[in-house]
Structures are given as C-alpha cells and as structure tokens.
Scaffold this active site. Structure first.
Site, PDB file in Angstrom:
ATOM      1  N   ASN A 269      -0.976   5.669   3.095  1.00  0.00           N
ATOM      2  CA  ASN A 269      -1.240   6.331   1.810  1.00  0.00           C
ATOM      3  C   ASN A 269      -2.486   7.201   1.980  1.00  0.00           C
ATOM      4  O   ASN A 269      -3.505   6.735   2.472  1.00  0.00           O
ATOM      5  CB  ASN A 269      -1.474   5.220   0.763  1.00  0.00           C
ATOM      6  CG  ASN A 269      -1.713   5.792  -0.631  1.00  0.00           C
ATOM      7  OD1 ASN A 269      -1.836   7.007  -0.813  1.00  0.00           O
ATOM      8  ND2 ASN A 269      -1.789   4.904  -1.605  1.00  0.00           N
TER       9      ASN A 269
ATOM     10  N   SER B 273      -5.428   5.580  -0.435  1.00  0.00           N
ATOM     11  CA  SER B 273      -5.181   4.137  -0.546  1.00  0.00           C
ATOM     12  C   SER B 273      -6.408   3.424  -1.113  1.00  0.00           C
ATOM     13  O   SER B 273      -7.525   3.656  -0.671  1.00  0.00           O
ATOM     14  CB  SER B 273      -4.859   3.601   0.844  1.00  0.00           C
ATOM     15  OG  SER B 273      -4.695   2.220   0.771  1.00  0.00           O
ATOM     16  N   SER B 274      -6.184   2.591  -2.136  1.00  0.00           N
ATOM     17  CA  SER B 274      -7.317   1.839  -2.684  1.00  0.00           C
ATOM     18  C   SER B 274      -7.684   0.747  -1.689  1.00  0.00           C
ATOM     19  O   SER B 274      -6.835  -0.039  -1.284  1.00  0.00           O
ATOM     20  CB  SER B 274      -6.954   1.196  -4.010  1.00  0.00           C
ATOM     21  OG  SER B 274      -6.067   2.005  -4.714  1.00  0.00           O
TER      22      SER B 274
ATOM     23  N   SER C 270       0.828  -1.190   0.000  1.00  0.00           N
ATOM     24  CA  SER C 270       0.000   0.000   0.000  1.00  0.00           C
ATOM     25  C   SER C 270       0.874   1.256   0.000  1.00  0.00           C
ATOM     26  O   SER C 270       1.794   1.374   0.798  1.00  0.00           O
ATOM     27  CB  SER C 270      -0.864  -0.034   1.254  1.00  0.00           C
ATOM     28  OG  SER C 270      -1.727   1.037   1.218  1.00  0.00           O
ATOM     29  N   GLY C 271       0.580   2.179  -0.914  1.00  0.00           N
ATOM     30  CA  GLY C 271       1.348   3.435  -0.986  1.00  0.00           C
ATOM     31  C   GLY C 271       2.569   3.343  -1.871  1.00  0.00           C
ATOM     32  O   GLY C 271       3.328   4.287  -1.983  1.00  0.00           O
TER      33      GLY C 271
ATOM     34  N   THR D 294      -1.679   2.355  -7.931  1.00  0.00           N
ATOM     35  CA  THR D 294      -2.799   3.016  -8.596  1.00  0.00           C
ATOM     36  C   THR D 294      -2.289   4.081  -9.562  1.00  0.00           C
ATOM     37  O   THR D 294      -2.766   4.186 -10.685  1.00  0.00           O
ATOM     38  CB  THR D 294      -3.719   3.635  -7.537  1.00  0.00           C
ATOM     39  OG1 THR D 294      -4.042   2.604  -6.609  1.00  0.00           O
ATOM     40  CG2 THR D 294      -4.980   4.153  -8.148  1.00  0.00           C
TER      41      THR D 294
ATOM     42  N   GLU E 111       0.234  -7.620   2.827  1.00  0.00           N
ATOM     43  CA  GLU E 111       0.058  -6.743   3.981  1.00  0.00           C
ATOM     44  C   GLU E 111       0.485  -7.518   5.206  1.00  0.00           C
ATOM     45  O   GLU E 111      -0.055  -8.581   5.488  1.00  0.00           O
ATOM     46  CB  GLU E 111      -1.404  -6.296   4.095  1.00  0.00           C
ATOM     47  CG  GLU E 111      -1.542  -4.829   3.751  1.00  0.00           C
ATOM     48  CD  GLU E 111      -2.958  -4.333   3.760  1.00  0.00           C
ATOM     49  OE1 GLU E 111      -3.229  -3.369   3.053  1.00  0.00           O
ATOM     50  OE2 GLU E 111      -3.801  -4.894   4.465  1.00  0.00           O
TER      51      GLU E 111
ATOM     52  N   GLY F 216      -1.155  -5.257  -2.321  1.00  0.00           N
ATOM     53  CA  GLY F 216       0.014  -6.126  -2.178  1.00  0.00           C
ATOM     54  C   GLY F 216       0.015  -6.790  -0.820  1.00  0.00           C
ATOM     55  O   GLY F 216      -0.939  -6.654  -0.045  1.00  0.00           O
TER      56      GLY F 216
HETATM   57  N1  LIG Z   1       4.984   7.994 -10.275  1.00  0.00           N
HETATM   58  C1  LIG Z   1       4.668   8.804  -9.269  1.00  0.00           C
HETATM   59  N2  LIG Z   1       5.049  10.071  -9.296  1.00  0.00           N
HETATM   60  C2  LIG Z   1       4.751  10.913  -8.291  1.00  0.00           C
HETATM   61  N3  LIG Z   1       4.059  10.559  -7.202  1.00  0.00           N
HETATM   62  C3  LIG Z   1       3.645   9.276  -7.089  1.00  0.00           C
HETATM   63  C4  LIG Z   1       3.911   8.367  -8.126  1.00  0.00           C
HETATM   64  N4  LIG Z   1       3.385   7.185  -7.761  1.00  0.00           N
HETATM   65  C5  LIG Z   1       2.814   7.391  -6.544  1.00  0.00           C
HETATM   66  N5  LIG Z   1       2.945   8.645  -6.151  1.00  0.00           N
HETATM   67  C6  LIG Z   1       2.473   9.249  -4.882  1.00  0.00           C
HETATM   68  O1  LIG Z   1       2.251   8.247  -3.965  1.00  0.00           O
HETATM   69  C7  LIG Z   1       0.902   8.230  -3.494  1.00  0.00           C
HETATM   70  C8  LIG Z   1       0.415   6.799  -3.351  1.00  0.00           C
HETATM   71  O2  LIG Z   1       0.320   6.158  -4.606  1.00  0.00           O
HETATM   72  P1  LIG Z   1      -0.811   5.062  -4.936  1.00  0.00           P
HETATM   73  O3  LIG Z   1      -0.665   4.731  -6.345  1.00  0.00           O
HETATM   74  O4  LIG Z   1      -2.123   5.512  -4.445  1.00  0.00           O
HETATM   75  O5  LIG Z   1      -0.332   3.854  -4.065  1.00  0.00           O
HETATM   76  P2  LIG Z   1      -0.989   2.412  -4.005  1.00  0.00           P
HETATM   77  O6  LIG Z   1      -2.087   2.350  -4.987  1.00  0.00           O
HETATM   78  O7  LIG Z   1       0.124   1.490  -4.307  1.00  0.00           O
HETATM   79  O8  LIG Z   1      -1.453   2.282  -2.626  1.00  0.00           O
HETATM   80  C9  LIG Z   1       0.140   8.947  -4.550  1.00  0.00           C
HETATM   81  O9  LIG Z   1      -0.966   9.588  -4.006  1.00  0.00           O
HETATM   82  C10 LIG Z   1       1.150   9.957  -5.065  1.00  0.00           C
HETATM   83  O10 LIG Z   1       1.162  11.063  -4.230  1.00  0.00           O
HETATM   84 MG   LIG Z   2      -3.968   2.000  -4.781  1.00  0.00          MG
END
Ligand SMILES: Nc1ncnc2c1ncn2[C@@H]1O[C@H](COP(=O)(O)OP(=O)(O)O)[C@@H](O)[C@H]1O
Ligand SMILES: [Mg+2]
Length: 1080
Positions: free
Chosen positions: A160, A163-164, A110-111, A115, A392, A390
């Site tokens: 995050n 977070s999804s 997560s984070g 996404t 946890e 992923g």
């Molecule tokens: N490629 C990227 N460039 C800039 N910031 C990113 C990038 N990927 C993630 N982030 C930052 O990290 C935060 C968490 O990403 P996210 O995709 O929501 O994580 P996950 O889905 O894996 O939990 C996002 O809100 C964004 O602020």
């Molecule tokens: Mg996500």
C-alpha cells in the site's frame, strides 16, 4: 415497463446476491463467485447480515458524491443496495435516536481499504450531522487530524502506497442532538523499526520525504537539512519517489492541517526539529578504538553531524557523545560504567532514533486530543471508529514480534466479533420471543488464552524471560515456550515433546507456529526478546532530558535523575496487552458495526480480482463462518409491515389491501402460499425465515406475480385510457354539435331578422309615402282654397273699390315713378361728376339697368364736352401747332420709329434766325416769301455717302437748299416738282426728296438729306404742299428705296448697324447702285 426508479429493498436489481446470507448453495466457491460477479459490476460492497464486506476498487468510483449521501440518509439498512453509507447511517441514527454508543470496526489486511473506509464513515457522519459555525469547526478539526497522523504514521509499503503503520481508534463524541462535540484518538504500536530500516521497495514515514521536498530553503537551513534524499542513511533510496504522490504539496497540506487542528507555530517548529534530529542521527557513524584493556571502544567518526544535532536540539554535545560510548548500569547502590563497542553504539543510536520518533508520534496524538477534546462536561454519546492493522502473514517464517502482536490483536477482535454477533443474534431471538437453538461455531477464546494467559500465556513467558537474571536469548525463550505450551492444541513446535511435529520439516527449529483462527502462522523467534524489552540506555534518556528543548525534554520524563526508577519499564508486549484489553472493554460497551475490507489483488490495480488472494482473506476473516452463524438460526428476518408490503400481491386476501394487523396478514399470506411451518417463525415484530431458498421462492413468486400484475395494470390502464379517450371524444362531439347548432340557429335567426326588417321597412316606407301623399293633397287643397279665397277677396275688393279709381291711374303712377327715378339719377350724377381732364377715365357706376344706354351716352357726351372745353382754351397759334402735330400723328404714328420722340418736341419751324442774323442777309434778300422752315440739314454726297451741311428752307411755294456759310442758294425746287418723300421706318433722320422727272430741278437728281427734325419737316412739307397744290404729298416709309442720281438710280438700304459711332447713323457707298445706311 420502465425500470422502477425508487428501490424499496436491496433485493431489487440485485447483482448476484447483495446479502451473503441469502447465498444458495453456500460454499467457498459460490461465495467468491458472488463477490467477483459484484466486483465486476462495480458493486464493491456486499452484506453479511449487518456486516459490510468492502472490496478495494483501487480507483475512484462515483458512489461517494453528496447526492449519494442524500440518497442513503435516513433510509433503512436493507432499503438500498449495500453501501458503507448505509452502515454509517444506521450507526449514526441508532446513536442519535436510540442513545446507543456505537463502534465501527474496520478490519482487513494492509491495503484493503481500511483507512479509506474509516475516512468515508467520518465524512458521511460529518455530512449528515448538525450544522453551524461551532459544529463545523469541530468537524473540520476532527477531519484534519487525519492528514497529520497519516504524514507521521503512514508509509509506502509493498502492499500500500499509504499504509498506516499504527493502529488507530477514534472516539467521536456527540451531544444529545447528534451534533459533534469533539473526539479522542488512541494509537496502538507504531511500527518504529521503520525509522531506521525499511524493507526493500518500501519507504520511511512520509514526513521525512515531505520535509525535504516541500520545505522552503530557508526552513531547511534552519533545520540544518539538505534537499537530497541520498544524504540520509535512514531514507531507503530505491523508492524515494512514489508515483502519483506529491510530497511537496502534501507537506503544505500537513502544515495547513496542523494549523487547523491548533498547533502553535513554536510547536510545529519543535516537531520538525525533532524530525530533523532523527534524520540526522542516522548519519552518525562509529569507528572502533582499541583500549588498554584490549577491548574495542566505539568513537564517533565525524563529529560534525553530532554538533549540528546538538545545536538543533540544545543538547550538550559532550553528554551525547559520552552516551554513545558508555553505558551506566545501576544496581542497588552501585553505578557501573561499561564501554560500548561499535555494534552496541549503532544499536544505541538506532534505539534513540526509534524512541525519539515513536514518542514524538504519541506526543502528536496527545496534542491533537488536547485540541479536539470536547469542551463540555455534559453526557456524550460516542461513536468509535477502529482502523487497525489486519492479520499479517509473511511467507517463509518472516513473521516476527510485530506480526505476533498484530495477530494477537486480530485474534482479540475476532473474539469480540464472535461474542457480540452471537450475543446480538441471541438477544434478537429473545426479544422476538423465538426459541433459541444452540449454534456450533469455533470460539477462538482458547487461542487468546494461549497468548495472553497471565501464567502460561506466551506474552507472560516472554516477559518472564526478559526480566530473568542471567543470560537471556531468543532461544532460551523458545525452549521455555516448548515446555509450557507443548500440550496446547494450537501451538506447534519441533522442540515440543509431543512427537507430532518432530518430523515436520516445514517448521524450522528456530520457529514456533500458532494455529490462529484465521490460519497457521509461523513465527521466527529471533528478536522477540529485544523488541519486547524495547531498551533505551539510561544515559541516552538522561542526555535527552537534559536537552535545552522543551519538547524533547517532555518526551523523556524517565531521564530526570530526581525520578530515577530502578524498576524496569513495562515491556512492549505487556503494554500492548494492556491497551488491547482496554480497547476490548471499551468496544464491549458499544454496539458494534463491522466493515471487513478485502484486497482484490497485490498489484494495487483496478479491475483485477485475484480469486486465490480473496479466498485466502475470506478464510482468515472467517466470513464463511460468519454467514453460517448468521444462518444457523434464521437466515432472513424482516419486520412484518415491509414484509407484507413486499409480498401482499401473492395472495388474494392481502391484495391489494390488508385491513388488520400486519402480522395476521403475513400469517394468512404464508399459510396461503403453503410454506412449510418449519421454514418460518413469527417473532414479536419480525418474521424469521429459516432458509434462503424460501425467500428466493417468495421473490420468484413475487417477480412472476409482478409481471402478471403489470399485464393486468397495463390492461386496465389501456381500457381506462381508451374509455377516457372515447368519453372525451363523445364530450367533444356534443360540444361541437351544440356549438354548430347554435351557430346555424344564429345564422337562421339573423336571416329572418333581416327579412323582417326589410319587410318592415317597406311597409313603413309605403305607409309614410301614403301619409305624405295625403298630407301633400291636404296642403294643396288648403293652398287652392287660400288662392281661391284670395282671388275671391281680390274680386270682392276690386269690385268694392273700382268706383274710387280713374281709368289710367296705373300708367300715371308708372310714369311718375319713372320720373322720380330719373330725377334721382341725375341728381346723384351731378354730385358724382369726374374731373374735366380729357384723360380722366373715371365714370360713376350705373345705378339702374334700364338706364344702361343713357348712362353710356351720357359718358360719351360728357367726354366730348370736356374735350371741347379743353380745346376752347387754345389760341390760334396753339391750334395751328396741334393741327400740325395731329397731321404728324396721322402720317407717322406706328409707321416711323422716330415718331414717338418727336411728340414732346414743339414744332418751331424757324430754327435759324434768317431775318435777324446779318450773316444770312443775302439769303433773306433772295427769298421774299414767308419762311416756314429754316434749318440746317446734311446733304448726303451721292458719290461717297459723306454728309455736307446745307441750310434747308421751306417757303409757301418752294424748297430751297443754301450753303450754310455763304448763304448762297444752291437749289430751288417748286413744291409742285416734289413728287415724293422717302424715309426708313427706323430711328434715323435720313429722308429722300424725289423730284418730278423732266423738271428743271430734277436734272441734278433727287436729294438725300438727314435732319434732326425729320418728322416736323416732313409734316410741314406735306401741309404746305397740300395747301399750295391741293395734292397730297406721297410719303413713302420703307427700309429700301431708290433715289435718282442724275441718270442712275441708287438703292438706299437701311440696315441694323453697330453702335461704333455712338447713336449717329452712318452712311456708306457700297457700289454704284447701293448706299448702305447703318442705323444703330
Ligand atoms: N473505496 C475506495 N475507493 C477507491 N480507492 C480506494 C478505496 N479504498 C481504498 N482505496 C485505494 O486503496 C489504497 C489503500 O487503502 P487504505 O485504506 O490505505 O488501506 P489500508 O488502510 O487497509 O491499508 C488507497 O490509497 C486508495 O488508493
Ligand atoms: Mg491504513
């Protein structure tokens, strides 16, 4: 030399190594160091073969611009530095061009950026696939499904901010051209427990906060909500506001996205009504009420909230109220109703809220799918994007049923990863005709089996426990597990008969531990049964079904009494297992592309690289194994053409051009370089290099050789440049010289030409003059001849005619001619004679010069003649008058100013009729002579200058003055005694008559008189005197003269006076000696 702009390989300008397969030596430390080094240089992407490792930068990097999209578009995977776009491009192109369905598997905790990565993939594909109005609408709908799902399915967690809380798999469908047609979204296991309770520092799903912040007052009122987070028990308060997140504006974005995706207004309205109902459910509270049977029954504390919920959702209030107090259990034909205690009532309330929300979420997904599904039936190509939670792992055995499920899912994904990667690898070897050597790797199939085995799997046993009659608790479940799985090498528990863990204090009694492929995870067994059951009392689902609200009714189909089903609904575990199985099946048919996301720190901060945290992730993601598996066979492979192109400069035969098949070229090259045979292998289209060291050796040699080549090129270039410059200068010199020569020749030529012309002109002049001279000479000769001839002829003629002429004929002719001319002159003169007036000045012009004197003389004679003629007309009287006038003219013309006025006046003389007038009879008698002048004059008194009138008489011999009235004679002067008359030159009539001294008349002194006829009187006096005495009377004209008065002489002076008294001059005595006359 300048840095090359165009990269042809990811090996160029590499920071660390861009592909972990090339890492030497390969171990955990070097792996992490390489990642860190790249991360520090903003290189967040690294490859393991075709797998992309992505480290979350936690800040926006300028690497997702449209220019970057263009850069990566249609390029080979290894051509540019590692990027998520390279993977997206590779996937899209093999989907479009090779007709292979693709799936993009994004994993990480997560984070870690899953996404975001999935969104980047989608936006890249949207940017490079076809364009057009229809296609753009499809793209827009696919992209806009994200904000809607994120609002309802994402929440702020400690890891995050966005977070999804659900798993998502999206199939994007394309037509044969690669244009998007639509999509299908599948969702997995929403973390619904969050609706009723959130861990510390976390929030409920975004949508609750968005409504309360962003909806208008009116809309809130309609939903019976208040804009105050603290009013709602379900909203965790400690982090209701998140930095950098604007809930109100996000709410507008969500509503807008819902509209684009195709939600009708009434649908949107219903969705928000359900959300509001869930929120309000949390505010319902219960209190115990004692019943007759001694048991406590729960009652709703404050029915107001319930009433509002029922109004909002159209549920019968009494039905819902009853559902919170009773529970009906149906068994066979019986219906038993039991009361609920307070705890059960709360449980029922939360279950309802969770179910409402999670079913709403699933409904949203279905509804979106309806909008975005492809409209055609033609065969589609599919690209799946999997963004799933992923691994946890919570510390201290906080892992529960959700983590168990999530980790199971990841275990399955790892399984498919291993299968597909190895399969791919194997297939490539077979395709390329390379001998396949078996690779040892850890296959996690055994762990999957531990969980999902239909008889002995943990999930199967959990289901069995849940369905078993009798008391079922989490402990009985654990007991059962301990019995069945005790011997399994990945299962650990203290209850296990196996004594291995009996003394393991790190493993509490209420827990079991599974050795996942990514590490050991300890699960707390509490709650497993409940969560697996996912029980919602039938009374509640029936109450929902009865709601007068189409959406809520649709969410609870099992509440329909007509379709009553006594069979239990499938458990959460088995549902999840089934959907994971479908997913796996789906993925297996597709070509996988992996993005493995790594989180660099726990603080959501940029620039921080926590090595321990990263180490942990690469361990459980099995990245090192990934590299090892990839390297077990051949670490590096490359098609022959690019390989030859890259290294051809290392061998004379292949440099600069290899003419022949690329494979033969590479063979020659490798033999020449002396690379041991076991280090490489020739496939059908690729060269396989076993060890990264070999590749790096090649790279080093290439680098060295490139430097040499650069020097060589520089040398040749410099030589070429100097030579071309020299040649150019030489050429220039020739041009300049030729121009100069031309110029000087021109000058010289001009000079010669000029000289030639001068010489030529001199010669021509000389020639012309010579000719002229000759011609002139000739002409003179001719003329002389003519003259001579003429003289000669004259002589001849004269000699011939002499006898015919008299001797003086010439003079005769001359005189005759003269006479004729004179004759003509006089005849003409006769006709041209002017008038006889003496004052006519005309005279005809002279015709001949020789007559000049004659002409003048003639004019004079004529004038005299006509004057005489004029005079002859006069009578004697007239003649006398003219004589007198002539005399006056001689005396006064140009001397006395009075004269011109007198010319026109006829001289009358006798102004007074002395003889006729009886008044003057006495005077007449006294004078017996003829009177020449009789006129009245003024006699100036000598004493005072005053005038007195006198009669002035001039006779032949005397001048007489008589009294005007009486006519008595006052004075009588004989003309012989008058010596002089004086007068001024001015326009006055004063005059003095001077008398001879010593004469009788002189005793009284001179007369000073004034007359109007001065000129006439003076003239007549003069003439009379002259004729009597034969002496000329002296007439003095002067503006100052002396007058004798008795003894004294008085000076009479004429001055210019004023016109005070008109035109009359005035006389004044100034003193004894001066009398002044002022003449105007
Ligand atoms: N490629 C990227 N460039 C800039 N910031 C990113 C990038 N990927 C993630 N982030 C930052 O990290 C935060 C968490 O990403 P996210 O995709 O929501 O994580 P996950 O889905 O894996 O939990 C996002 O809100 C964004 O602020
Ligand atoms: Mg996500």
């Amino acid at each position: 030399m300048a840095k090359m702009e165009v990269k042809t390989s990811l090996l160029d300008d590499m920071i660390g190594v861009g592909d972990m397969v090339l890492l030497e030596p390969l171990n955990e430390d070097s792996f992490i160091n390489n990642l860190k080094k790249r991360f520090d240089h903003n290189e967040v992407y690294t490859y393991i073969g075709s797998v992309v490792i992505s480290i979350n930068p936690y800040r926006s990097l300028p690497i997702y611009t449209p220019e970057k999209v263009e850069e990566y578009r249609n390029r080979n995977f290894y051509e540019l530095s590692p990027h998520i776009f390279a993977l997206s491009d590779e996937a899209y192109r093999s989907l479009r061009d090779q007709d292979k369905d693709q799936c993009i598997l994004i994993t990480g905790e997560s984070g870690a950026g899953k996404t975001e990565a999935s969104k980047l993939v989608m936006s890249y594909v949207a940017a490079v696939c076809g364009k057009g109005a229809e296609v753009n609408q499809v793209k827009e709908q696919l992209l806009q499904s994200n904000p809607v799902l994120e609002a309802f399915g994402n929440a702020k967690t400690v890891r995050n901010d966005n977070s999804s809380r659900f798993g998502k798999y999206m199939d994007i469908e394309f037509d044969f051209k690669g244009d998007p047609l639509g999509g299908v979204i599948s969702n997995y296991l929403l973390e619904k427990s969050r609706v009723v309770k959130q861990p510390r520092g976390e929030r409920n799903f975004h949508i609750f906060y968005q409504i309360l912040s962003g909806a208008s007052e009116e809309f809130l009122c309609k939903l019976k909500l208040e804009r105050d987070f603290s009013r709602y028990n379900y909203l965790g308060l400690d982090s209701a506001r998140v930095n950098g997140v604007d809930d109100a504006s996000n709410f507008r974005t969500v509503r807008n996205a819902m509209q684009i995706v195709g939600f009708m207004d009434h649908e949107t309205q219903s969705v928000f009504e359900v959300v509001a109902a869930v929120l309000k459910l949390g505010n319902i509270e219960f209190k115990p009420e004692s019943r007759s049977n001694g048991l406590d029954e729960s009652k709703i504390k404050d029915k107001n909230e319930l009433k509002e919920i029922c109004e909002l959702t159209g549920i019968d209030q009494s039905v819902l109220e009853r559902a919170f107090s009773f529970r009906t259990v149906e068994a066979k034909q019986e219906k038993v109703s039991t009361t609920l205690n307070v705890a059960q009532a709360y449980y029922a309330r939360d279950a309802l809220a969770k179910n409402l929300y999670s079913r709403l979420f699933s409904w949203l997904v279905t509804r979106i799918n309806e909008s975005i599904k492809a409209q055609t039936k033609v065969r589609k190509k599919v690209m799946g994007v999997l963004d799933i939670y992923g691994f946890e792992i919570f510390e201290n055995a906080d892992n529960s049923f959700e983590q168990f499920i999530i980790n199971y899912c990841n275990e399955k994904l790892q399984q498919i990863f291993i299968e597909l990667t190895l399969k791919e690898e194997q297939e490539e070897y077979i395709r390329e005709g390379i001998e396949w050597t078996h690779i040892e790797y850890f296959n996690n199939a055994i762990i999957c089996d531990l969980i999902e085995n239909n008889q002995t799997g943990i999930l199967a046993m959990l289901d069995e426990e849940c369905l078993r009659p009798g008391t079922v608790t989490d402990d009985t479940f654990l007991e059962k597990l301990n019995q069945v799985c005790a011997t399994h090498q990945h299962f650990e528990s203290r209850m296990s008969k196996c004594s291995r863990f009996l003394n393991d204090t790190s493993l509490p009694h209420s827990c079991f531990r599974i050795q996942h492929y990514a590490g050991k995870v300890m699960y707390q067994v509490e709650g497993f049964v409940d969560k697996n059951n996912d029980l919602l009392y039938r009374d509640l689902s029936q109450a929902m079904w009865k709601a007068n609200h189409s959406l809520i009714k649709a969410l609870f189909p099992e509440g329909n009494p007509a379709k009553i089903n006594l069979k239990r609904p499938p458990t959460a575990g088995s549902q999840f297992k089934a959907s994971v199985a479908t997913l796996m099946k789906n993925l297996q048919t597709k070509n996988p592309n992996y993005i493995r996301c790594i989180k660099p720190n726990d603080k959501k901060a940029a620039h921080i690289f926590n090595e321990a945290l990263v180490c942990h992730q690469i361990r459980y993601l099995g990245l090192l194994e990934n590299v090892r598996v990839r390297r077990a066979g051949y670490a590096f492979r490359q098609p022959y053409e690019p390989c030859l192109e890259r290294y051809k400069m290392l061998c004379k035969q292949t440099w600069p051009h290899w003419r022949g098949p690329a494979r033969a070229g590479v063979e020659v090259l490798f033999n020449e370089l002396g690379i041991p045979e076991e280090e490489f292998s020739f496939g059908r289209s690729k060269i396989f290099i076993r060890n990264p060291r070999t590749l790096f050796k090649l790279e080093d040699l290439r680098k060295q050789r490139l430097e040499d080549l650069a020097t060589l090129i520089e040398k040749i270039y410099r030589g070429w440049k100097c030579r071309t410059r020299f040649l150019l200068m030489k050429k220039c010199q020739v041009v300049i010289a030729s121009w100069y020569r031309r110029y000087s020749q021109q000058k010289k030529y001009q000079k010669i030409k000029g000289s030639a012309i001068t010489v030529q002109s001199y010669i021509r002049g000389w020639k012309a003059r010579k000719l002229l001279r000759e011609l002139k000479h000739l002409k003179r000769c001719n003329e002389a001849a003519t003259v001579i001839a003429a003289y000669w002829h004259g002589t001849q003629v004269r000699r011939e005619y002499r006898k015919f002429f008299r001797a003086n004929a010439g003079r005769k002719i001359y005189e005759f001619t003269l006479q004729r001319l004179m004759q003509k002159y006089f005849l003409e003169m006769k006709n041209k004679m002017p008038s006889l007036s003496p004052i006519d000045k005309n005279w005809p012009a002279r015709p001949y010069l020789f007559l000049d004197s004659t002409h003048k003389e003639l004019k004079r004679i004529f004038h005299l003649w006509r004057c005489k003629k004029y005079r002859d007309q006069f009578t004697d009287q007239q003649k006398l008058i003219y004589e007198e006038k002539l005399e006056a003219s001689e005396l006064f013309k140009d001397k006395k100013a009075l004269y011109p006025a007198s010319v026109g006046q006829p001289f009358q003389g006798a102004y007074l009729e002395i003889s006729e007038n009886p008044k003057y009879k006495k005077l007449k008698d006294a004078v017996d002579e003829k009177i020449i002048i009789a006129e009245v004059v003024n006699k100036i008194n000598r004493a005072n200058g005053k005038a007195a009138s006198r009669i002035f008489l001039l006779t032949k011999n005397n001048v007489l003055l008589a009294d005007q009235k009486s006519g008595t004679i006052k004075s009588e002067v004989p003309l012989g005694d008058v010596t002089k008359v004086s007068m001024s030159s001015q326009n006055d009539g004063f005059f003095a008559v001077h008398l001879k001294e010593g004469s009788e008349a002189a005793s009284k002194g001179d007369f000073l008189l004034s007359s109007d006829h001065l000129i006439e009187m003076a003239t007549k006096l003069y003439r009379t005197t002259l004729s009597q005495t034969k002496q000329k009377l002296n007439i003095e004209i002067s503006d100052e003269f002396l007058v004798q008065f008795k003894q004294d002489k008085v000076c009479v002076k004429f001055i210019q006076g004023s016109q005070k008294n008109g035109n009359i001059p005035t006389c004044k005595r100034k003193n004894n000696r001066l009398l002044e006359v002022a003449v105007p």
